[in-house]
Design a protein around this motif. Structure first.
Motif, short mmCIF file in Angstrom:
data_model
loop_
_atom_site.label_atom_id
_atom_site.label_comp_id
_atom_site.label_asym_id
_atom_site.label_seq_id
_atom_site.Cartn_x
_atom_site.Cartn_y
_atom_site.Cartn_z
N GLY A 15 -10.14 -7.60 -3.98
CA GLY A 15 -10.40 -8.03 -2.62
C GLY A 15 -10.76 -9.50 -2.63
O GLY A 15 -11.58 -9.99 -3.72
N THR A 16 -10.63 -10.24 -1.48
CA THR A 16 -11.41 -11.55 -1.46
C THR A 16 -12.89 -11.68 -1.78
O THR A 16 -13.35 -12.52 -2.36
CB THR A 16 -11.09 -12.24 -0.47
N GLU A 17 -13.55 -10.47 -1.45
CA GLU A 17 -14.87 -10.52 -1.81
C GLU A 17 -15.48 -9.40 -2.72
O GLU A 17 -16.56 -9.13 -2.60
CB GLU A 17 -15.80 -10.52 -0.08
N GLY A 18 -14.32 -8.77 -3.26
CA GLY A 18 -14.90 -7.67 -4.18
C GLY A 18 -14.01 -6.54 -4.18
O GLY A 18 -13.25 -6.13 -3.37
N GLY A 19 -13.97 -5.50 -5.32
CA GLY A 19 -13.06 -4.61 -5.39
C GLY A 19 -12.27 -4.33 -6.72
O GLY A 19 -12.24 -5.42 -7.09
N THR A 20 -11.81 -3.24 -6.89
CA THR A 20 -11.10 -3.11 -8.20
C THR A 20 -9.76 -2.99 -7.53
O THR A 20 -9.34 -1.96 -7.05
CB THR A 20 -11.58 -1.77 -8.95
N PRO A 21 -8.63 -3.53 -8.59
CA PRO A 21 -7.34 -3.39 -8.30
C PRO A 21 -6.95 -1.95 -8.50
O PRO A 21 -7.44 -1.16 -9.40
CB PRO A 21 -6.65 -4.23 -9.46
N ALA A 22 -5.74 -1.60 -7.54
CA ALA A 22 -5.14 -0.23 -7.96
C ALA A 22 -3.80 -0.59 -7.83
O ALA A 22 -3.43 -1.32 -7.58
CB ALA A 22 -5.70 0.52 -6.75
N GLY A 23 -2.92 0.74 -8.19
CA GLY A 23 -1.58 0.88 -8.39
C GLY A 23 -1.03 2.08 -7.96
O GLY A 23 -1.64 3.07 -8.23
N LYS A 24 0.35 1.96 -7.82
CA LYS A 24 0.98 3.20 -7.46
C LYS A 24 2.64 3.04 -7.79
O LYS A 24 3.02 1.95 -7.21
CB LYS A 24 0.70 4.01 -6.07
N THR A 25 3.29 4.07 -8.35
CA THR A 25 4.65 3.88 -8.05
C THR A 25 5.16 4.71 -7.20
O THR A 25 4.87 5.93 -6.87
CB THR A 25 5.09 4.06 -9.64
N TYR A 26 6.38 4.23 -6.76
CA TYR A 26 7.17 4.92 -5.70
C TYR A 26 8.55 5.28 -5.97
O TYR A 26 9.20 4.22 -6.26
CB TYR A 26 6.83 4.30 -4.21
N THR A 27 9.22 6.12 -5.75
CA THR A 27 10.39 6.44 -5.46
C THR A 27 11.26 6.38 -4.29
O THR A 27 10.88 6.98 -3.42
CB THR A 27 11.09 7.97 -6.37
N VAL A 28 12.18 5.56 -3.93
CA VAL A 28 12.77 5.18 -2.73
C VAL A 28 14.28 5.71 -2.88
O VAL A 28 15.06 5.07 -3.90
CB VAL A 28 12.82 3.85 -2.42
N LYS A 29 14.49 6.93 -2.38
CA LYS A 29 15.74 7.47 -2.14
C LYS A 29 16.95 6.36 -1.67
O LYS A 29 16.71 5.75 -0.77
CB LYS A 29 15.82 8.66 -1.46
N GLY A 30 18.00 6.29 -2.32
CA GLY A 30 19.30 5.61 -1.68
C GLY A 30 19.37 5.77 -0.18
O GLY A 30 19.51 7.11 0.19
N GLY A 31 19.74 4.76 0.54
CA GLY A 31 19.92 4.80 1.90
C GLY A 31 18.77 5.26 2.89
O GLY A 31 19.14 5.58 4.00
N THR A 32 17.64 5.14 2.37
CA THR A 32 16.39 5.49 3.29
C THR A 32 15.40 4.48 3.22
O THR A 32 15.38 3.55 2.35
CB THR A 32 15.68 6.86 2.53
N THR A 33 14.44 4.52 4.29
CA THR A 33 13.38 3.83 4.09
C THR A 33 11.97 4.54 3.96
O THR A 33 11.83 5.55 4.72
CB THR A 33 13.24 3.01 5.63
#
Length: 530
Positions: free
Chosen positions: A443-461
């Protein structure tokens, strides 16, 4: 050694110095035969430019600037090679400074926005402390923010160098809680260019649409603005040869450029005769509020407009065909479960040189989605540009935002100024299924980075609440990277309700072009043997 040989040698030496990759050895092989060309290397860019428009003329406006460069292979490192984002190992710096002046388009003729006009106090607002940076970023991986209140905040001109250049992004978010231009206005500061398309503008009395032109260079630039309505080009004698002074900004009210009857749907085409500018349209609607309309991606036969909120109460599609041929577009909605054809409009016919529109009503029906435009008759299709006007709320509690057609995120794309609440990330895979990695910065004032991987199916949102940094203080940046599969288009929605009004803004994410192909140069001394 004769004069011709000396000239050739000087040219070869200059080429080697510029590229930094020339091999200083004689050509190999029998008789000086050239060897096979080496494939271009992808290296981080060493300099980036961004331009932010003047945020508002409202005295109650509250603006936040958030600047960020992603950490990682091309965003940080030891200071050498590709890991540093700079072949020279330069630590780098990124800062945004006020433009020299902002021409007040309500009192000044934009055609006279030259150096003489810049001396008139009644037509030009000079930026205070133009040499003092408003936002300064000194390290990748952690965003910084700055605030500006009131209606005098100027346009900003910025550069980033060294390891801060690859992927540098800045978000400008303005809250106007009351008045005719009320709303949450968000825009990603843009790189300077020479050609912009803005479908979705208007010249009606209900709308006050300004195109903001910002010149980052030390010489004046000349801009042409063309307007196209439902019946073709709108006549004007004021749209050609608009001068934007050096390192200054000119907002131009679109309705003053034409004497033709007002048009609800207008496409704006901005081009430069000389130099380059940043361009973006600020739209204010008496009933629907205000937001920024960014430029559409380049004309193409197939377009994706990502990030329609689930609770949208009105969606209007505006498209324009700049070529000589008409376009017949198939309209589809990429929903969470698949691609469907909206009942409100299945196709849209766009005549050459004319702006067409379709009211899609509440097309999402409670589920977030993205619009996909493709040729109705197959094939490559006629290139078009397009944008959406999206409304949330009802009655006198409505708010508007715009979604332009946008390219895929590519290798990496970033959006700044995300908050612990009110942030939604939309990911659309119009073709093949894809995997993307989403990283939340500190964050701009503090915090630890986080991440996640997503699978997006074809033809979808896929609309998700993105990962939030642990211990977040302030706001953070989101970086989206394609891991595998087909192209992915993305948009971020930032919602900030105010007095019962569902205020929101949508920013699309596109490839940050943090790397470029650099051809391997090899010195060939045989050119001297003549």
């Amino acid at each position: 050694m004769n004069r011709t040989t000396l000239s050739l040698l000087a040219a070869v030496t200059a080429l080697a110095a510029v590229t930094g990759f020339a091999v200083l050895s004689a050509p190999e092989g029998d008789g000086g035969t050239a060897t096979a060309a080496t494939a271009p290397a992808r290296l981080p860019v060493e300099r980036s430019s961004l331009l932010c428009p003047a945020p508002s003329n409202s005295e109650v406006a509250e603006t936040v600037y958030t600047s960020f460069t992603p950490a990682g292979e091309s965003g940080s490192g030891s200071g050498t090679g590709s890991g540093s984002g700079s072949a020279s190992g330069e630590a780098g710096r990124a800062e945004l400074k006020p433009s020299a002046a902002t021409v007040d388009a309500t009192t000044a003729d934009p055609k006279k926005a030259d150096d003489k006009a810049a001396d008139k106090a009644d037509t030009v607002k000079k930026a205070p402390a133009a040499d003092k940076a408003v936002v300064t970023l000194t390290q990748p991986g952690r965003p910084v923010s700055a605030e500006a209140d009131g209606g005098d905040a100027p346009a900003l001109v910025g550069t980033a160098s060294g390891r801060l250049a690859p992927g540098w992004t800045t978000q400008q978010t303005t809250l106007v809680p009351a008045g005719g231009a009320r709303g949450l206005l968000g825009v990603g500061c843009t790189a300077p260019d020479t050609d912009f398309w803005f479908p979705g503008a208007s010249t009606t009395k209900q709308r006050q649409d300004y195109v903001h032109l910002t010149n980052p260079d030390d010489t004046a630039t000349v801009v042409d603005i063309e307007l196209y309505g439902p019946n073709g080009v709108l006549k004007s004698q004021l749209n050609e040869g608009i001068t934007v002074p050096a390192r200054s900004s000119v907002p131009v009210l679109l309705s003053t450029l034409t004497s033709d009857p007002a048009a609800e749907d207008v496409t704006v085409h901005v081009t430069t005769r000389s130099g380059r500018v940043g361009a973006v349209v600020r739209s204010a609607d008496d009933k629907l509020g205000s937001d920024w309309l960014p430029a559409s991606t380049d004309p193409a036969g197939t377009l994706v407009l990502p990030g329609i909120p689930a609770d949208a109460t009105s969606v209007r599609l505006v498209a324009y065909a700049p070529g000589e041929d008409d376009a017949d577009l198939k309209i589809q909605l990429a929903s969470p479960t698949g691609t469907i054809t909206p009942a409100a409009a299945e196709t849209l016919h766009v005549k050459s040189g004319m702006t067409a529109s379709a009211d899609l009503e509440d097309v999402t029906r409670g589920e977030a989605g993205s619009l996909v435009l493709s040729p109705a008759k197959g094939g490559g299709g006629t290139p078009v540009v397009a944008a959406l006007r999206v409304v949330r709320g009802k009655g006198d509690k409505q708010e508007v935002a715009f979604i332009p057609a946008t390219g895929p995120v590519g290798e990496r794309a970033t959006v700044a100024d995300n908050r612990a609440e009110g942030t939604t990330l939309s990911l659309t895979a119009p073709g093949e299924t894809a995997q993307v990695k989403v990283t939340a910065s500190a964050g701009t004032e503090g915090g630890t980075p986080a991440g996640k991987t997503y699978t997006v199916k074809g033809g979808t949102t896929l609309a998700v609440t993105p990962p939030v940094p642990a211990g977040l203080k302030g706001s953070y940046a989101l970086t989206v990277e394609t891991v595998s599969g087909g192209p992915v288009h993305a948009a971020r929605t930032l919602a900030a309700p105010e007095d019962g009004i569902p205020m929101f803004t949508v920013q699309t994410l596109t490839d940050d072009r943090g790397t470029v192909e650099v051809p391997a140069a090899r010195q060939d001394l045989s050119v001297l043997d003549q």
